[in-house]
Design a protein around this motif. Structure first.
Motif, PDB file in Angstrom:
ATOM      1  N   UNK A  74     -34.987  46.789 -67.205  1.00 42.72           N
ATOM      2  CA  UNK A  74     -35.446  48.161 -66.976  1.00 42.72           C
ATOM      3  C   UNK A  74     -35.390  48.933 -68.293  1.00 42.72           C
ATOM      4  N   UNK A  75     -36.504  49.506 -68.756  1.00 44.01           N
ATOM      5  CA  UNK A  75     -36.498  50.231 -70.036  1.00 44.01           C
ATOM      6  C   UNK A  75     -35.513  51.392 -70.015  1.00 44.01           C
ATOM      7  N   UNK A  76     -34.723  51.495 -71.082  1.00 43.42           N
ATOM      8  CA  UNK A  76     -33.669  52.501 -71.159  1.00 43.42           C
ATOM      9  C   UNK A  76     -33.815  53.308 -72.441  1.00 43.42           C
ATOM     10  N   UNK A  77     -33.603  54.606 -72.313  1.00 40.22           N
ATOM     11  CA  UNK A  77     -33.530  55.516 -73.453  1.00 40.22           C
ATOM     12  C   UNK A  77     -32.211  56.256 -73.373  1.00 40.22           C
ATOM     13  N   UNK A  78     -31.500  56.304 -74.488  1.00 35.54           N
ATOM     14  CA  UNK A  78     -30.301  57.124 -74.577  1.00 35.54           C
ATOM     15  C   UNK A  78     -30.408  58.028 -75.786  1.00 35.54           C
ATOM     16  N   UNK A  79     -29.841  59.228 -75.667  1.00 33.91           N
ATOM     17  CA  UNK A  79     -29.722  60.097 -76.843  1.00 33.91           C
ATOM     18  C   UNK A  79     -28.307  60.659 -76.857  1.00 33.91           C
ATOM     19  N   UNK A  80     -27.695  60.667 -78.047  1.00 31.12           N
ATOM     20  CA  UNK A  80     -26.366  61.238 -78.227  1.00 31.12           C
ATOM     21  C   UNK A  80     -25.361  60.618 -77.247  1.00 31.12           C
ATOM     22  N   UNK A  81     -24.844  61.364 -76.285  1.00 29.25           N
ATOM     23  CA  UNK A  81     -23.897  60.805 -75.318  1.00 29.25           C
ATOM     24  C   UNK A  81     -24.504  59.638 -74.562  1.00 29.25           C
ATOM     25  N   UNK A  82     -25.788  59.730 -74.265  1.00 25.10           N
ATOM     26  CA  UNK A  82     -26.481  58.643 -73.573  1.00 25.10           C
ATOM     27  C   UNK A  82     -26.627  57.406 -74.431  1.00 25.10           C
ATOM     28  N   UNK A  83     -26.482  57.571 -75.754  1.00 21.64           N
ATOM     29  CA  UNK A  83     -26.443  56.433 -76.667  1.00 21.64           C
ATOM     30  C   UNK A  83     -25.020  55.914 -76.827  1.00 21.64           C
ATOM     31  N   UNK A  84     -24.054  56.839 -76.870  1.00 18.58           N
ATOM     32  CA  UNK A  84     -22.652  56.431 -76.960  1.00 18.58           C
ATOM     33  C   UNK A  84     -22.296  55.396 -75.901  1.00 18.58           C
ATOM     34  N   UNK A  85     -22.789  55.579 -74.683  1.00 18.22           N
ATOM     35  CA  UNK A  85     -22.402  54.691 -73.588  1.00 18.22           C
ATOM     36  C   UNK A  85     -23.035  53.308 -73.691  1.00 18.22           C
ATOM     37  N   UNK A  86     -23.997  53.128 -74.596  1.00 21.81           N
ATOM     38  CA  UNK A  86     -24.575  51.793 -74.780  1.00 21.81           C
ATOM     39  C   UNK A  86     -23.619  50.871 -75.522  1.00 21.81           C
ATOM     40  N   UNK A  87     -22.649  51.445 -76.233  1.00 21.24           N
ATOM     41  CA  UNK A  87     -21.686  50.654 -76.980  1.00 21.24           C
ATOM     42  C   UNK A  87     -20.597  50.070 -76.098  1.00 21.24           C
ATOM     43  N   UNK A  88     -19.640  49.420 -76.732  1.00 23.43           N
ATOM     44  CA  UNK A  88     -18.551  48.764 -76.005  1.00 23.43           C
ATOM     45  C   UNK A  88     -17.578  49.772 -75.392  1.00 23.43           C
ATOM     46  N   UNK A  89     -17.313  50.851 -76.116  1.00 19.49           N
ATOM     47  CA  UNK A  89     -16.477  51.934 -75.595  1.00 19.49           C
ATOM     48  C   UNK A  89     -17.026  53.264 -76.085  1.00 19.49           C
ATOM     49  N   UNK A  90     -16.505  54.345 -75.512  1.00 20.68           N
ATOM     50  CA  UNK A  90     -16.931  55.694 -75.905  1.00 20.68           C
ATOM     51  C   UNK A  90     -15.990  56.298 -76.949  1.00 20.68           C
ATOM     52  N   UNK A  91     -15.105  55.501 -77.539  1.00 20.77           N
ATOM     53  CA  UNK A  91     -14.022  56.030 -78.358  1.00 20.77           C
ATOM     54  C   UNK A  91     -14.449  56.604 -79.703  1.00 20.77           C
ATOM     55  N   UNK A  92     -15.702  56.403 -80.094  1.00 20.56           N
ATOM     56  CA  UNK A  92     -16.167  56.961 -81.363  1.00 20.56           C
ATOM     57  C   UNK A  92     -17.156  58.109 -81.154  1.00 20.56           C
ATOM     58  N   UNK A  93     -17.096  58.725 -79.974  1.00 20.76           N
ATOM     59  CA  UNK A  93     -17.861  59.939 -79.722  1.00 20.76           C
ATOM     60  C   UNK A  93     -17.312  61.084 -80.569  1.00 20.76           C
ATOM     61  N   UNK A  94     -18.119  62.116 -80.784  1.00 15.13           N
ATOM     62  CA  UNK A  94     -17.692  63.326 -81.489  1.00 15.13           C
ATOM     63  C   UNK A  94     -17.210  64.414 -80.533  1.00 15.13           C
ATOM     64  N   UNK A  95     -17.240  64.155 -79.231  1.00 14.95           N
ATOM     65  CA  UNK A  95     -17.080  65.218 -78.243  1.00 14.95           C
ATOM     66  C   UNK A  95     -15.621  65.542 -77.922  1.00 14.95           C
ATOM     67  N   UNK A  96     -15.413  66.765 -77.440  1.00 11.36           N
ATOM     68  CA  UNK A  96     -14.082  67.179 -76.995  1.00 11.36           C
ATOM     69  C   UNK A  96     -13.757  66.517 -75.654  1.00 11.36           C
ATOM     70  N   UNK A  97     -12.502  66.111 -75.457  1.00 11.40           N
ATOM     71  CA  UNK A  97     -12.102  65.482 -74.196  1.00 11.40           C
ATOM     72  C   UNK A  97     -11.869  66.521 -73.102  1.00 11.40           C
ATOM     73  N   UNK A  98     -12.960  67.075 -72.577  1.00 11.80           N
ATOM     74  CA  UNK A  98     -12.852  68.169 -71.606  1.00 11.80           C
ATOM     75  C   UNK A  98     -12.464  67.687 -70.214  1.00 11.80           C
ATOM     76  N   UNK A  99     -12.541  66.373 -69.987  1.00 12.48           N
ATOM     77  CA  UNK A  99     -12.186  65.781 -68.706  1.00 12.48           C
ATOM     78  C   UNK A  99     -11.707  64.367 -68.997  1.00 12.48           C
ATOM     79  N   UNK A 100     -10.883  63.820 -68.118  1.00  8.85           N
ATOM     80  CA  UNK A 100     -10.246  62.532 -68.378  1.00  8.85           C
ATOM     81  C   UNK A 100     -10.992  61.438 -67.622  1.00  8.85           C
TER      82      UNK A 100
END
Length: 236
Positions: free
Chosen positions: A116-142
Protein backbone atom coordinates in the motif's frame (compact mmCIF):
# COMPACT_ATOMS: atom_id res chain seq x y z
CA UNK A 1 6.85 -4.53 -2.00
CA UNK A 2 7.17 -1.34 0.02
CA UNK A 3 6.34 1.92 -1.78
CA UNK A 4 6.99 4.87 0.51
CA UNK A 5 7.80 8.56 0.43
CA UNK A 6 9.34 9.68 3.71
CA UNK A 7 9.58 13.49 3.78
CA UNK A 8 11.30 15.76 6.27
CA UNK A 9 8.48 18.28 6.12
CA UNK A 10 5.09 18.95 4.57
CA UNK A 11 5.71 22.62 3.81
CA UNK A 12 8.75 24.52 2.62
CA UNK A 13 9.26 28.14 3.66
CA UNK A 14 7.00 30.34 1.55
CA UNK A 15 5.20 27.40 -0.05
CA UNK A 16 1.81 25.74 0.35
CA UNK A 17 1.08 22.47 2.08
CA UNK A 18 2.78 19.56 0.19
CA UNK A 19 3.32 21.88 -2.78
CA UNK A 20 6.97 20.94 -3.35
CA UNK A 21 6.06 17.24 -3.48
CA UNK A 22 3.04 17.43 -5.80
CA UNK A 23 4.74 16.06 -8.96
CA UNK A 24 6.19 13.17 -6.94
CA UNK A 25 2.87 12.48 -5.19
CA UNK A 26 1.07 12.32 -8.51
CA UNK A 27 3.30 9.44 -9.57
CA UNK A 28 3.42 7.78 -6.15
CA UNK A 29 -0.37 7.66 -5.76
CA UNK A 30 -1.20 7.23 -9.46
CA UNK A 31 -3.23 4.06 -8.83
CA UNK A 32 -5.07 5.48 -5.80
CA UNK A 33 -8.37 7.31 -6.15
CA UNK A 34 -8.64 7.91 -2.39
CA UNK A 35 -6.06 8.61 0.32
CA UNK A 36 -6.53 7.60 3.94
CA UNK A 37 -5.11 10.35 6.15
CA UNK A 38 -3.91 9.69 9.70
CA UNK A 39 -4.34 13.03 11.56
CA UNK A 40 -3.35 11.81 15.02
CA UNK A 41 -0.25 14.02 15.37
CA UNK A 42 -2.46 17.18 15.30
CA UNK A 43 0.11 20.01 14.98
CA UNK A 44 -0.62 22.85 17.38
CA UNK A 45 -3.59 20.98 18.79
CA UNK A 46 -5.62 21.41 15.59
CA UNK A 47 -8.73 19.19 15.40
CA UNK A 48 -8.70 15.99 13.37
CA UNK A 49 -11.40 17.47 11.09
CA UNK A 50 -9.50 20.71 10.47
CA UNK A 51 -6.24 18.87 9.80
CA UNK A 52 -7.95 16.53 7.35
CA UNK A 53 -9.50 19.53 5.56
CA UNK A 54 -6.01 20.97 4.92
CA UNK A 55 -4.83 17.68 3.49
CA UNK A 56 -8.00 17.32 1.41
CA UNK A 57 -7.29 20.66 -0.31
CA UNK A 58 -3.71 19.64 -1.08
CA UNK A 59 -4.66 16.32 -2.65
CA UNK A 60 -7.51 17.87 -4.64
CA UNK A 61 -4.76 19.37 -6.83
CA UNK A 62 -3.97 15.88 -8.11
CA UNK A 63 -7.63 14.78 -8.15
CA UNK A 64 -7.48 12.55 -5.09
CA UNK A 65 -10.15 12.38 -2.42
CA UNK A 66 -9.13 12.15 1.25
CA UNK A 67 -10.77 10.58 4.29
CA UNK A 68 -9.47 10.90 7.82
CA UNK A 69 -8.87 7.74 9.83
CA UNK A 70 -10.85 9.29 12.70
CA UNK A 71 -13.95 9.25 10.47
CA UNK A 72 -14.11 5.45 10.49
CA UNK A 73 -15.81 3.40 13.19
CA UNK A 74 -13.23 0.64 12.74
CA UNK A 75 -9.75 2.09 12.13
CA UNK A 76 -8.19 -1.34 11.59
CA UNK A 77 -10.54 -2.10 8.70
CA UNK A 78 -9.90 1.39 7.28
CA UNK A 79 -6.15 0.71 7.26
CA UNK A 80 -6.64 -2.72 5.69
CA UNK A 81 -8.80 -1.35 2.86
CA UNK A 82 -6.90 1.87 2.12
CA UNK A 83 -5.77 2.59 -1.45
CA UNK A 84 -2.98 4.85 -0.19
CA UNK A 85 -2.03 6.23 3.23
CA UNK A 86 -0.62 9.55 4.44
CA UNK A 87 0.46 10.23 8.03
CA UNK A 88 0.95 13.92 8.68
CA UNK A 89 3.29 15.79 10.98
CA UNK A 90 2.76 17.25 14.41
CA UNK A 91 3.72 15.67 17.71
CA UNK A 92 5.28 12.22 17.42
CA UNK A 93 4.51 11.30 21.05
CA UNK A 94 0.81 11.93 20.44
CA UNK A 95 0.85 10.14 17.08
CA UNK A 96 2.50 7.02 18.46
CA UNK A 97 0.22 6.97 21.50
CA UNK A 98 -2.92 7.06 19.38
CA UNK A 99 -1.64 4.47 16.91
CA UNK A 100 -1.17 2.10 19.83
CA UNK A 101 -4.44 3.05 21.55
CA UNK A 102 -6.37 2.38 18.35
CA UNK A 103 -4.43 -0.86 17.80
CA UNK A 104 -3.34 0.08 14.28
CA UNK A 105 0.47 0.28 14.58
CA UNK A 106 1.08 -3.35 13.60
CA UNK A 107 -1.62 -3.38 10.94
CA UNK A 108 -0.21 -0.21 9.36
CA UNK A 109 3.20 -1.86 9.19
CA UNK A 110 1.71 -4.94 7.51
CA UNK A 111 -0.22 -3.12 4.79
CA UNK A 112 2.75 -0.92 3.87
CA UNK A 113 5.03 -3.96 3.72
CA UNK A 114 2.46 -5.54 1.40
CA UNK A 115 2.57 -2.62 -1.03
CA UNK A 116 0.00 0.00 0.00
CA UNK A 117 1.60 3.34 -1.03
CA UNK A 118 2.59 5.35 2.03
CA UNK A 119 3.53 8.99 2.54
CA UNK A 120 4.89 10.35 5.79
CA UNK A 121 5.95 13.87 6.70
CA UNK A 122 7.75 14.90 9.89
CA UNK A 123 6.10 12.84 12.68
CA UNK A 124 4.59 10.61 10.00
CA UNK A 125 8.14 9.99 8.79
CA UNK A 126 9.54 9.47 12.29
CA UNK A 127 7.31 6.43 12.72
CA UNK A 128 8.78 4.75 9.63
CA UNK A 129 12.00 4.20 11.57
CA UNK A 130 12.79 1.57 14.18
CA UNK A 131 11.88 3.85 17.10
CA UNK A 132 10.62 7.39 17.66
CA UNK A 133 13.52 8.25 19.99
CA UNK A 134 15.17 10.74 17.62
CA UNK A 135 12.11 12.96 17.20
CA UNK A 136 12.45 16.69 17.95
CA UNK A 137 9.08 16.85 19.71
CA UNK A 138 8.16 17.54 23.33
CA UNK A 139 6.93 14.49 25.28
CA UNK A 140 3.43 15.87 25.86
CA UNK A 141 1.97 12.39 26.40
CA UNK A 142 3.48 9.04 27.38
CA UNK A 143 3.23 6.42 24.59
CA UNK A 144 2.99 2.71 25.45
CA UNK A 145 6.25 2.12 23.57
CA UNK A 146 8.91 4.03 21.64
CA UNK A 147 8.95 1.21 19.06
CA UNK A 148 7.45 2.28 15.74
CA UNK A 149 6.86 0.71 12.31
CA UNK A 150 10.41 -0.43 11.57
CA UNK A 151 9.89 0.01 7.83
CA UNK A 152 13.37 1.55 7.60
CA UNK A 153 16.53 -0.03 9.10
CA UNK A 154 17.39 3.22 10.91
CA UNK A 155 15.86 6.16 12.75
CA UNK A 156 15.12 9.58 11.32
CA UNK A 157 15.67 13.10 12.53
CA UNK A 158 13.38 15.19 10.28
CA UNK A 159 13.95 18.96 10.02
CA UNK A 160 17.64 18.33 10.64
CA UNK A 161 19.48 21.61 11.30
CA UNK A 162 23.19 22.25 11.07
CA UNK A 163 24.85 24.21 13.86
CA UNK A 164 24.66 27.98 13.27
CA UNK A 165 28.13 29.30 14.08
CA UNK A 166 26.77 32.87 14.25
CA UNK A 167 24.10 32.00 16.81
CA UNK A 168 24.45 32.95 20.49
CA UNK A 169 22.33 29.94 21.49
CA UNK A 170 24.33 27.85 23.96
CA UNK A 171 22.07 24.79 24.02
CA UNK A 172 22.46 21.44 22.31
CA UNK A 173 22.73 21.18 18.54
CA UNK A 174 20.88 18.41 16.68
CA UNK A 175 24.20 16.64 16.26
CA UNK A 176 24.79 16.75 20.01
CA UNK A 177 21.36 15.30 20.73
CA UNK A 178 21.91 12.46 18.28
CA UNK A 179 25.27 11.74 19.92
CA UNK A 180 23.41 11.54 23.23
CA UNK A 181 21.07 8.99 21.67
CA UNK A 182 24.07 6.98 20.49
CA UNK A 183 25.50 6.88 24.01
CA UNK A 184 22.79 4.31 24.74
CA UNK A 185 21.56 3.05 21.33
CA UNK A 186 23.18 1.43 18.29
CA UNK A 187 20.49 2.36 15.73
CA UNK A 188 21.83 4.52 12.84
CA UNK A 189 20.18 7.93 12.42
CA UNK A 190 19.59 9.89 9.22
CA UNK A 191 19.32 13.67 9.60
CA UNK A 192 16.90 14.70 6.85
CA UNK A 193 17.04 18.36 5.88
CA UNK A 194 14.05 20.44 4.77
CA UNK A 195 13.02 19.75 1.18
CA UNK A 196 14.52 16.25 1.25
CA UNK A 197 12.71 12.95 1.22
CA UNK A 198 13.38 9.23 0.93
CA UNK A 199 11.85 7.25 -1.90
CA UNK A 200 11.50 3.64 -0.83
CA UNK A 201 10.85 0.94 -3.41
CA UNK A 202 11.20 -2.55 -2.04
CA UNK A 203 14.58 -2.61 -0.32
CA UNK A 204 15.91 0.52 -2.07
CA UNK A 205 15.93 3.72 0.00
CA UNK A 206 16.94 6.60 -2.26
CA UNK A 207 17.63 10.10 -0.94
CA UNK A 208 15.73 12.67 -3.02
CA UNK A 209 15.82 16.45 -3.23
CA UNK A 210 18.68 18.87 -3.74
CA UNK A 211 20.39 18.56 -0.36
CA UNK A 212 22.69 16.06 1.26
CA UNK A 213 21.62 14.14 4.37
CA UNK A 214 23.72 13.55 7.46
CA UNK A 215 24.23 9.99 8.64
CA UNK A 216 25.15 9.13 12.22
CA UNK A 217 26.34 5.76 13.50
CA UNK A 218 27.39 4.87 17.03
CA UNK A 219 31.15 5.28 17.59
CA UNK A 220 31.63 6.66 14.06
CA UNK A 221 32.20 10.13 12.63
CA UNK A 222 29.04 11.42 10.96
CA UNK A 223 29.06 11.60 7.16
CA UNK A 224 27.22 13.49 4.43
CA UNK A 225 25.45 11.48 1.73
CA UNK A 226 24.54 12.88 -1.66
CA UNK A 227 21.10 12.88 -3.30
CA UNK A 228 20.37 9.63 -5.17
CA UNK A 229 22.34 7.64 -2.59
CA UNK A 230 20.77 4.31 -1.58
CA UNK A 231 20.65 4.29 2.22
CA UNK A 232 19.86 0.58 2.42
CA UNK A 233 23.52 0.06 3.40
CA UNK A 234 22.61 1.29 6.89
CA UNK A 235 20.71 -1.93 7.50
CA UNK A 236 23.69 -4.14 6.68
Amino acid sequence: MKKMLIASTSTLHGGNYLEYLVPTLEIHFKDCSEILFIPYARPGGISHDDYTAIVRLAFAKINKTVKGLHEFENPIHAIENAHGIFTGGGNTFLLVTQLYQNQVMERLKQVVENGTPYLGSSAGSNIAGLTMQTTNDMPIIYPPSFKTLGLLPFNLNPHYLDADLQSKHMGETRETRIKEFHAFNTIPVVGLREGSWLQVTGEKIILKGNLTARVFKQNNTSIEVEPETDLAFLGK
